[in-house]
Design a protein around this motif. Structure first.
Motif, short mmCIF file in Angstrom:
data_model
loop_
_atom_site.label_atom_id
_atom_site.label_comp_id
_atom_site.label_asym_id
_atom_site.label_seq_id
_atom_site.Cartn_x
_atom_site.Cartn_y
_atom_site.Cartn_z
N UNK A 277 0.83 -1.21 0.00
CA UNK A 277 0.00 0.00 0.00
C UNK A 277 0.87 1.26 0.00
N UNK A 278 1.95 1.20 -0.74
CA UNK A 278 2.82 2.37 -0.81
C UNK A 278 2.11 3.51 -1.54
N UNK A 279 2.36 4.72 -1.07
CA UNK A 279 1.73 5.90 -1.65
C UNK A 279 2.80 6.87 -2.14
N UNK A 280 2.35 8.00 -2.66
CA UNK A 280 3.29 9.02 -3.12
C UNK A 280 3.65 8.86 -4.58
N UNK A 281 4.71 9.54 -4.97
CA UNK A 281 5.15 9.58 -6.36
C UNK A 281 6.47 8.84 -6.53
N UNK A 282 6.75 8.45 -7.74
CA UNK A 282 8.10 8.03 -8.08
C UNK A 282 8.96 9.28 -8.22
N UNK A 283 10.20 9.25 -7.73
CA UNK A 283 11.04 10.44 -7.83
C UNK A 283 11.37 10.75 -9.29
N UNK A 284 11.60 12.02 -9.55
CA UNK A 284 11.91 12.42 -10.92
C UNK A 284 13.26 11.87 -11.36
N UNK A 285 14.16 11.66 -10.41
CA UNK A 285 15.49 11.15 -10.75
C UNK A 285 15.65 9.68 -10.43
N UNK A 286 15.84 8.87 -11.44
CA UNK A 286 16.06 7.43 -11.25
C UNK A 286 17.40 7.01 -11.84
N UNK A 287 18.31 7.94 -11.94
CA UNK A 287 19.58 7.67 -12.63
C UNK A 287 20.42 6.61 -11.94
N UNK A 288 20.24 6.46 -10.61
CA UNK A 288 21.06 5.49 -9.88
C UNK A 288 20.69 4.04 -10.19
N UNK A 289 19.51 3.85 -10.80
CA UNK A 289 19.06 2.48 -11.07
C UNK A 289 19.55 1.99 -12.43
N UNK A 290 20.72 2.39 -12.83
CA UNK A 290 21.19 2.08 -14.19
C UNK A 290 21.44 0.59 -14.39
#
Length: 758
Positions: A461-474
């Motif tokens: 039941x996680x809420x909120x947004x995905x962060x705009x920066x996902x660069x670390x998940x390369x």
């Protein structure tokens, strides 16, 4: 004699040399019958015949096998010092391909034949009875086939026989038990069958016996308990049955003992570790062992215990925490329990003494309880899948396991949130918290981790947004955050996940557009964005995704034309269900795309249908909207010639009829239940009018817990009126379809009926 110039001295010398050599050989023992010549020409010809049958030599290993140098200097060849006879042929790992020459049998002084890790194929044509000095035969990882040659029984000096990972078949030869000098037998990974020869008990010098991954059946002979020098015993991945002989657990020299993946049964002895002080690896997973799991007292050298997928029961013995050398413990898929009366998983507390522990798997047992705070003391733990009945929250101390690279605690009953301290787990590669009761927002620190390969957070039941920066998940390969309560837009930075193959963000409430930049994720195999609130058009740039196999955009608010290029050509209508403003190719079961003005009108109306509230008042909005569509369409038709108007009007009436049936049943004409002549319309018609409530989507009225008989008569009457319109408009014959003018006249009646129903 002087006149002829002939001298007897060379002959005398040759005879003397021959006699001397013969006596020298006699001094070493019995002269083998295969020694038929003192000339080394035989060896050279045998080697050349070997080279002749080599079809590929990518490293040019045999390039110096020619007359320019002595054959004793050829690559891979070793000769004896005195007689210059070949004693070793070692060409392992040279990627040679071809078949073997039978003339290898002429290398009568051969002691070592090592062709391991090459690509030779065919049968073994060697007459081993002519190689009486052979001590090492190593031909593992080739493609040899056939029976293990019977002539090998003449090699009385043989110490090493390694033929693993070939394609030999037939029974394991009984005669191997008569080669009393054998120290290592490795038959792993062939197609051998039959039983384990009892004659192996005669091999008093045997140190390693590996017959794993074959088709051997029957029991493990108890006589093998006499192999007092054995350090490795592996019969894994066969079809062995019965119980383990107690004599195996008395072999104090054992370091590796593996009988995993068989059909063995029974209990293990309670004192199974008493006489195994040198045992380092015990592999017994994937069998049918039952009873209590032993504590392995005195087996103080144990580093790995693999006992998953059995039927062990009872508490996990806390004595396992005394195995200070333990690195890996796999007990998953049993029926093991926690210590009675203890709410915490006490076994984890006992592991604090195992300072070398790296991997623990206790999943799919009966380990009810909570994770103890003491897990933070397992500072070197790297892999940590726990059970499937864990409660409580994730203890803060767990975030101190800075070297942990896998944390799998999915399908439990955990509550709470992910701590912001998760960025301490800098080595984490896989995180599985799926199917729990976790909530709150995803901490930004989660997205600071750089070594992630797999992230599974679905069904929480996680809420909120995905962060705009996902660069670390390369490095991310799989990411599943489906079935949560996330919202907001999909960040364009998803495109930075260049290695991503699987992306599932379905069953959330993401809105806005699908980012154009997703076309840069060239390794994507699966994208599931279904059941969100995504709007706008499907980016045509997604046609660049050449590896895509699954693309699910169903049940969103998408509009416009469905791309048809690239892998879209292989997709089906299921990928786009529930997006009522889409148009495109007929195979997608959507309308053909209209001109821009008409498409905009129809798109706006369809968005109203898809986005409206699911309550009772939504019925009026839906019906009136559909009627509004009919008016717009009618005005557009007035601009057309009469013949086109008549045909187009009938087609549009049909489309609106089917759309009504889809909206109120939440079924698509392409659903699996509609096969052959049995269509969506026929399904509704069979229920009309008496059982019409049975085909109405229960969620449409927010009455999932209400039976059809509990609904008001007025509501049922309204549903009958609506579905009658749908059935009439979608009649097979155009002449039987209701006219749009008639539909328009029904609006006041529908409004009154709805008012009385609510």
């Amino acid at each position: 004699m002087a006149a002829t110039g002939w001298s007897p001295q060379p002959l005398v010398f040759l005879l003397c040399f021959s006699s001397f050599t013969f006596i020298g050989v006699l001094g070493q023992g019995e002269v083998p019958s295969a020694i038929v010549s003192l000339s080394n020409v035989t060896d050279q010809l045998a080697l050349l015949s070997f080279k002749y049958l080599v079809t590929k030599d990518p490293y040019n290993v045999l390039s110096n096998w020619n007359s320019s140098i002595s054959f004793c200097d050829w690559n891979g060849v070793s000769c004896s010092r005195g007689l210059q006879r070949v004693v070793a042929l070692n060409l392992s790992g040279k990627a040679l391909e071809g078949t073997l020459s039978p003339y290898i049998s002429n290398l009568s002084f051969l002691e070592v034949l090592d062709l391991s890790n090459d690509s030779f194929h065919g049968h073994l044509p060697i007459d081993f009875s002519r190689l009486p000095w052979l001590q090492i035969l190593s031909i593992w990882r080739n493609h040899f086939e056939g029976l293990i040659p019977q002539t090998l029984s003449h090699c009385r000096r043989l110490q090493v026989l390694s033929v693993k990972e070939n394609e030999f078949y037939g029974s394991i030869p009984e005669f191997l038990g008569s080669l009393l000098e054998l120290k290592r037998i490795n038959l792993y990974g062939n197609r051998l069958m039959g039983t384990i020869p009892v004659t192996f008990a005669n091999l008093s010098k045997l140190e390693q016996l590996n017959i794993g991954q074959n088709h051997v059946y029957g029991n493990i002979p108890s006589e093998l308990g006499s192999l007092t020098h054995i350090t490795l015993f592996s019969v894994e991945m066969n079809n062995l049955t019965g119980t383990l002989p107690d004599s195996l657990f008395n072999l104090s020299s054992l370091q590796t003992l593996s009988f995993m993946t068989n059909q063995l049964t029974g209990h293990l002895p309670k004192d199974v570790g008493r006489f195994l002080p040198n045992l380092q690896l015990l592999a017994m997973s994937d069998n049918n062992f039952d009873g209590p799991f032993p504590p392995f007292s005195n087996a103080t050298s144990l580093q790995t215990i693999s006992a998953g997928r059995n039927k062990f029961s009872g508490p996990i013995p806390l004595e396992l925490g005394c195995l200070t050398q333990l690195r890996r413990l796999y007990l998953q898929y049993n029926t093991l329990t926690n210590v009675p009366g203890n709410r915490e998983l006490s076994i984890l507390t006992s592991f604090t003494n195992c300072r070398l522990l790296e991997e623990v798997s206790l999943s799919y047992n009966l380990l009810n309880g909570i994770l103890p705070a003491s897990v933070g003391n397992l500072t070197t733990t790297l892999y940590y899948p726990i059970g499937r009945s864990q409660e409580g929250s994730i203890p803060d101390s767990l975030y101190q396991l800075v070297r942990m690279y896998i944390f799998d605690i999915g399908h439990n009953m955990l509550i709470g949130s992910i701590s912001s301290s998760i960025n301490n787990l800098t080595s984490l590669q896989r995180l599985d918290l799926s199917s729990n009761n976790l909530s709150s927002t995803l901490p930004p620190s989660l997205f600071e981790l750089k070594d992630f390969w797999e992230l599974y957070l679905q069904d929480n039941s996680f809420t909120g947004h995905l962060p705009l920066g996902l660069r670390n998940f390369v490095r991310m390969i799989d990411m599943d955050i489906s079935a949560n309560k996330l919202s907001g837009e999909l960040p364009p930075s998803l495109s930075k996940l260049q290695m991503l193959e699987y992306l599932n963000l379905s069953r959330n409430t993401f809105d806005s557009h699908i980012p154009e930049e997703l076309d840069q994720m060239l390794n994507l195999d699966t994208i599931d964005l279904s059941q969100n609130k995504l709007s706008g058009e499907i980016p045509k740039s997604l046609e660049k995704l050449q590896h895509i196999q699954v693309l699910d955009l169903s049940f969103n608010l998408l509009e416009g034309e469905i791309p048809s290029g690239g892998k879209f050509a292989n997709l089906s209508a299921e990928s786009f269900l529930g997006n009522y403003a889409l148009c495109g190719a007929p195979k997608f079961h959507v309308p053909l795309c209209l001109d821009k003005t008409e498409r905009q009108s129809k798109s706006n109306a369809a968005r109203v249908i898809a986005a409206c509230s699911i309550g009772c008042s939504a019925l009026l909005v839906i019906v009136c909207t559909l009627i509004g569509i009919s008016r717009n369409r009618k005005r557009a038709l007035l601009k057309r010639p009469d013949d086109i108007e008549r045909v187009s009007a009938k087609v549009d009436v049909y489309s609106y009829g089917i759309l009504l049936l889809e909206v109120f049943t939440r079924r698509k004409p392409t659903d699996e239940q509609f096969v052959g002549d049995f269509s969506l319309r026929q399904w509704v018609a069979e229920a009309f009018p008496v059982a019409i409530s049975n085909v109405i989507d229960s969620h449409l009225l927010n009455e999932s817990n209400t039976t059809p008989t509990e609904r008001s008569a007025a509501m049922n009457e309204l549903l009958v009126m609506i579905m009658e319109i749908g059935l009439s408009c979608s009649s097979v014959s155009p002449n039987e379809r209701m006219d749009m003018k008639e539909v328009d006249k029904l609006q006041p009646n529908l409004g009154l009926s709805l008012a009385s129903a609510i």
